[in-house]
Design a protein around this motif. Sequence first.
Motif, PDB file in Angstrom:
ATOM      1  N   LEU A 203     -26.967 -33.109   9.868  1.00  0.00           N
ATOM      2  CA  LEU A 203     -26.572 -33.034  11.269  1.00  0.00           C
ATOM      3  C   LEU A 203     -26.956 -34.347  11.913  1.00  0.00           C
ATOM      4  CD1 LEU A 203     -27.671 -29.406  12.139  1.00  0.00           C
ATOM      5  CD2 LEU A 203     -25.338 -30.264  11.916  1.00  0.00           C
ATOM      6  N   GLN A 204     -26.006 -34.899  12.653  1.00  0.00           N
ATOM      7  CA  GLN A 204     -26.187 -36.225  13.195  1.00  0.00           C
ATOM      8  C   GLN A 204     -26.399 -36.136  14.696  1.00  0.00           C
ATOM      9  OE1 GLN A 204     -23.153 -38.909  11.753  1.00  0.00           O
ATOM     10  NE2 GLN A 204     -23.403 -40.166  13.574  1.00  0.00           N
TER      11      GLN A 204
ATOM     12  N   GLU B  48     -26.728 -47.107  13.952  1.00  0.00           N
ATOM     13  CA  GLU B  48     -27.177 -46.393  12.771  1.00  0.00           C
ATOM     14  C   GLU B  48     -27.236 -44.898  13.065  1.00  0.00           C
ATOM     15  OE1 GLU B  48     -30.908 -46.748   9.691  1.00  0.00           O
ATOM     16  OE2 GLU B  48     -30.390 -48.464  10.976  1.00  0.00           O
ATOM     17  N   LYS B  49     -26.880 -44.117  12.066  1.00  0.00           N
ATOM     18  CA  LYS B  49     -26.856 -42.663  12.242  1.00  0.00           C
ATOM     19  C   LYS B  49     -28.273 -42.110  12.368  1.00  0.00           C
ATOM     20  CE  LYS B  49     -26.148 -40.482   8.035  1.00  0.00           C
ATOM     21  NZ  LYS B  49     -25.216 -40.206   6.938  1.00  0.00           N
ATOM     22  N   ILE B  50     -28.467 -41.195  13.321  1.00  0.00           N
ATOM     23  CA  ILE B  50     -29.759 -40.509  13.472  1.00  0.00           C
ATOM     24  C   ILE B  50     -29.601 -39.084  12.960  1.00  0.00           C
ATOM     25  CG2 ILE B  50     -31.504 -39.685  15.106  1.00  0.00           C
ATOM     26  CD1 ILE B  50     -30.464 -41.967  17.012  1.00  0.00           C
ATOM     27  N   VAL B  51     -30.370 -38.742  11.941  1.00  0.00           N
ATOM     28  CA  VAL B  51     -30.295 -37.395  11.367  1.00  0.00           C
ATOM     29  C   VAL B  51     -31.228 -36.475  12.142  1.00  0.00           C
ATOM     30  CG1 VAL B  51     -30.821 -36.008   9.330  1.00  0.00           C
ATOM     31  CG2 VAL B  51     -29.650 -38.219   9.080  1.00  0.00           C
ATOM     32  N   GLU B  52     -30.676 -35.355  12.644  1.00  0.00           N
ATOM     33  CA  GLU B  52     -31.554 -34.412  13.351  1.00  0.00           C
ATOM     34  C   GLU B  52     -31.922 -33.210  12.494  1.00  0.00           C
ATOM     35  OE1 GLU B  52     -30.023 -32.289  16.767  1.00  0.00           O
ATOM     36  OE2 GLU B  52     -28.000 -33.017  16.393  1.00  0.00           O
ATOM     37  N   ALA B  53     -31.134 -32.912  11.458  1.00  0.00           N
ATOM     38  CA  ALA B  53     -31.498 -31.817  10.553  1.00  0.00           C
ATOM     39  C   ALA B  53     -30.684 -31.928   9.268  1.00  0.00           C
ATOM     40  CB  ALA B  53     -31.268 -30.463  11.212  1.00  0.00           C
TER      41      ALA B  53
ATOM     42  N   MET C 137     -28.320 -30.346   6.429  1.00  0.00           N
ATOM     43  CA  MET C 137     -27.288 -29.313   6.466  1.00  0.00           C
ATOM     44  C   MET C 137     -26.371 -29.399   5.243  1.00  0.00           C
ATOM     45  SD  MET C 137     -25.840 -26.747   8.399  1.00  0.00           S
ATOM     46  CE  MET C 137     -27.269 -26.846   9.425  1.00  0.00           C
ATOM     47  N   PRO C 138     -26.918 -29.091   4.052  1.00  0.00           N
ATOM     48  CA  PRO C 138     -26.060 -29.072   2.872  1.00  0.00           C
ATOM     49  C   PRO C 138     -25.119 -27.868   2.932  1.00  0.00           C
ATOM     50  CG  PRO C 138     -28.222 -28.211   2.315  1.00  0.00           C
ATOM     51  CD  PRO C 138     -28.288 -28.659   3.750  1.00  0.00           C
ATOM     52  N   TYR C 139     -24.188 -27.779   1.989  1.00  0.00           N
ATOM     53  CA  TYR C 139     -23.171 -26.725   2.047  1.00  0.00           C
ATOM     54  C   TYR C 139     -23.779 -25.329   2.152  1.00  0.00           C
ATOM     55  CZ  TYR C 139     -19.352 -29.944   1.357  1.00  0.00           C
ATOM     56  OH  TYR C 139     -18.445 -30.950   1.538  1.00  0.00           O
ATOM     57  N   ARG C 140     -24.870 -25.109   1.453  1.00  0.00           N
ATOM     58  CA  ARG C 140     -25.462 -23.772   1.476  1.00  0.00           C
ATOM     59  C   ARG C 140     -25.879 -23.389   2.909  1.00  0.00           C
ATOM     60  NH1 ARG C 140     -28.992 -21.594  -3.402  1.00  0.00           N
ATOM     61  NH2 ARG C 140     -27.895 -23.370  -4.281  1.00  0.00           N
ATOM     62  N   GLU C 141     -26.404 -24.355   3.637  1.00  0.00           N
ATOM     63  CA  GLU C 141     -26.813 -24.085   5.026  1.00  0.00           C
ATOM     64  C   GLU C 141     -25.591 -23.909   5.927  1.00  0.00           C
ATOM     65  OE1 GLU C 141     -29.842 -23.296   5.607  1.00  0.00           O
ATOM     66  OE2 GLU C 141     -30.345 -23.837   3.552  1.00  0.00           O
ATOM     67  N   ILE C 142     -24.532 -24.643   5.626  1.00  0.00           N
ATOM     68  CA  ILE C 142     -23.296 -24.459   6.401  1.00  0.00           C
ATOM     69  C   ILE C 142     -22.789 -23.033   6.216  1.00  0.00           C
ATOM     70  CG2 ILE C 142     -20.864 -25.137   6.609  1.00  0.00           C
ATOM     71  CD1 ILE C 142     -21.677 -27.866   6.764  1.00  0.00           C
ATOM     72  N   PHE C 143     -22.817 -22.551   4.971  1.00  0.00           N
ATOM     73  CA  PHE C 143     -22.360 -21.177   4.713  1.00  0.00           C
ATOM     74  C   PHE C 143     -23.216 -20.192   5.504  1.00  0.00           C
ATOM     75  CE2 PHE C 143     -20.226 -21.681   0.245  1.00  0.00           C
ATOM     76  CZ  PHE C 143     -19.450 -22.715   0.741  1.00  0.00           C
ATOM     77  N   ASN C 144     -24.525 -20.440   5.545  1.00  0.00           N
ATOM     78  CA  ASN C 144     -25.413 -19.552   6.306  1.00  0.00           C
ATOM     79  C   ASN C 144     -25.072 -19.571   7.795  1.00  0.00           C
ATOM     80  OD1 ASN C 144     -26.834 -18.751   4.052  1.00  0.00           O
ATOM     81  ND2 ASN C 144     -28.504 -20.208   4.347  1.00  0.00           N
TER      82      ASN C 144
END
Lengths: 254, 280
Positions: A57-58, A71-76, A78-85
Amino acid sequence: MSDVDRAEICIVAIAEAFRGDGEILISPIGNLPQIGCKLAISTFEPDLLMTDGVAFLQANVTPVGGAAGPEKIVEAYMPYREIFNMLWNGRRHVMMGASQIDKYGNQNIACIGEFAAPKAQLLGMRGAPGNTINHPTSYWVPNHSTKTFVEKVDVCSGLGYDRVRALGKESSRFHCIKRVVSNLGVFDFDTPDNTMRLLSVHPGVTVDDVIENSSFELVIDTDVPESRSPTDEELHLIRDVIDPNGIREKEIRA
Amino acid sequence: MDKRMTAAEVVAELSSGMTLGIGGWGSRRKPMALVREMLRSDLKDLTIVAYGGPEIGLLCRYGKVKKVIYGFVSLDSIPLEPNFRQARQSGSIEAVELDEGMLQWGLYAAALRLPFLPTRAGLGSDVMKYQPHLKTVKSPYEDGEELVAMPALELDAALIHMNRADERGNGQFLGPDFFFDDLFCMAAKRRFMSCEKIIRTEDFAKEGSFHTQRINRTMTDGVIETPNGAHFTECPSDYGRDEAFQSKYAKTAKDPDAWQKFKADYLDVSEDEYQQRIAR
């Protein structure tokens, strides 16, 4: 502002589809949806969450199409498994494409023709069945025609209102198609029987253009407004900040 | 215990008609060296379960596939897998096309040794029409909600690819996403993990944080060291996707001559030879 083009009108219409969403994950599929969502975050919906298209998550808005930017700042994470959740949890609004869409908002991205040996295999079901029954969905159709706005989809990947209604109250309670944005206009399903309604036509498009390019009968009010144009600030954000390389111009046919 | 083996030994353990799960996602971290070894074998009538990428297109093109169970088959940067498309459009394979979440649920059910897991995903869509074996189940509680009973996707064998592994069968991913590789292993009777490099167990901590050590040795039966073995799919942080090669592969779908040349140059040769040729 006379030099605003169709892609920019569509981007604003896409951004508007997410107005009022607050703090949820949005998943725009496609270039214009990406730009529209970044515009919404940069203006009236700053709390929306969006991934970088990989696994994060950006927190900040960076330009599309590989253009130079902050530059991108990552806030969390979120791989595919978390997206599914997240998806089954419901705090999400997706904007998918549709190779075909019908008057109840049934969407096809799976294949054209007979399923057993299709004339054209497309993306497949992907996440469409689960998306549409679990959380709000919108669609972006860059090529509005009688072949994309169809009487009946060849295969149903994303659920329309007639199908969820048939499933009953329990199963349909999370289903909602917020908007359909095409290169010709903006549509919703806020009608008594949830069939598609023409909300606005883009500047330079007539209501008749929309009717001629749709295979089913749309609900059309007596006065159909024009889709709103970007403000000066929005235009600046689109052209100079979010899409300085102009990839928006490659996705649509005016 | 030393689980090291060769790709040929893996393929010798597989047989025609088996249901095989393949880890990774699209054109990302696929066990391609093992797949190439399968292409050179006489395996056929396979059922493949995957978040599909080029492994499906290649196995279909070789006529080794009877059935594919998938949510999508994509090359990512090329959205539609062209050889898979050809196979679908010719009607030569049986397609069990599911929602992506249903696929995860089927693998998870098998991993947990449950007959099914309930989900809302799939209800009302044509997944249910084209897969009439899928049934629904009614919640036994007051809500009484009707849900899809996604059946366990039990696998005869699973093939996955990790960045690092030790010889005992622990594995480590170093890219941004682990995908569902643990579920593929836990859903399978036999589990084979190829990797970029076999290292000493004590060296995992030098490669990445402990969060990346996601495959434990109960999940694997064999470890195969295949440097650059996910090529041409991406295997970050070791390497990205070989887009030029993928594009060359994609162009073979509609061009029999290009396919014959591609096959002769890259597939009808040993893995060592393959790696040498792509390095040129």
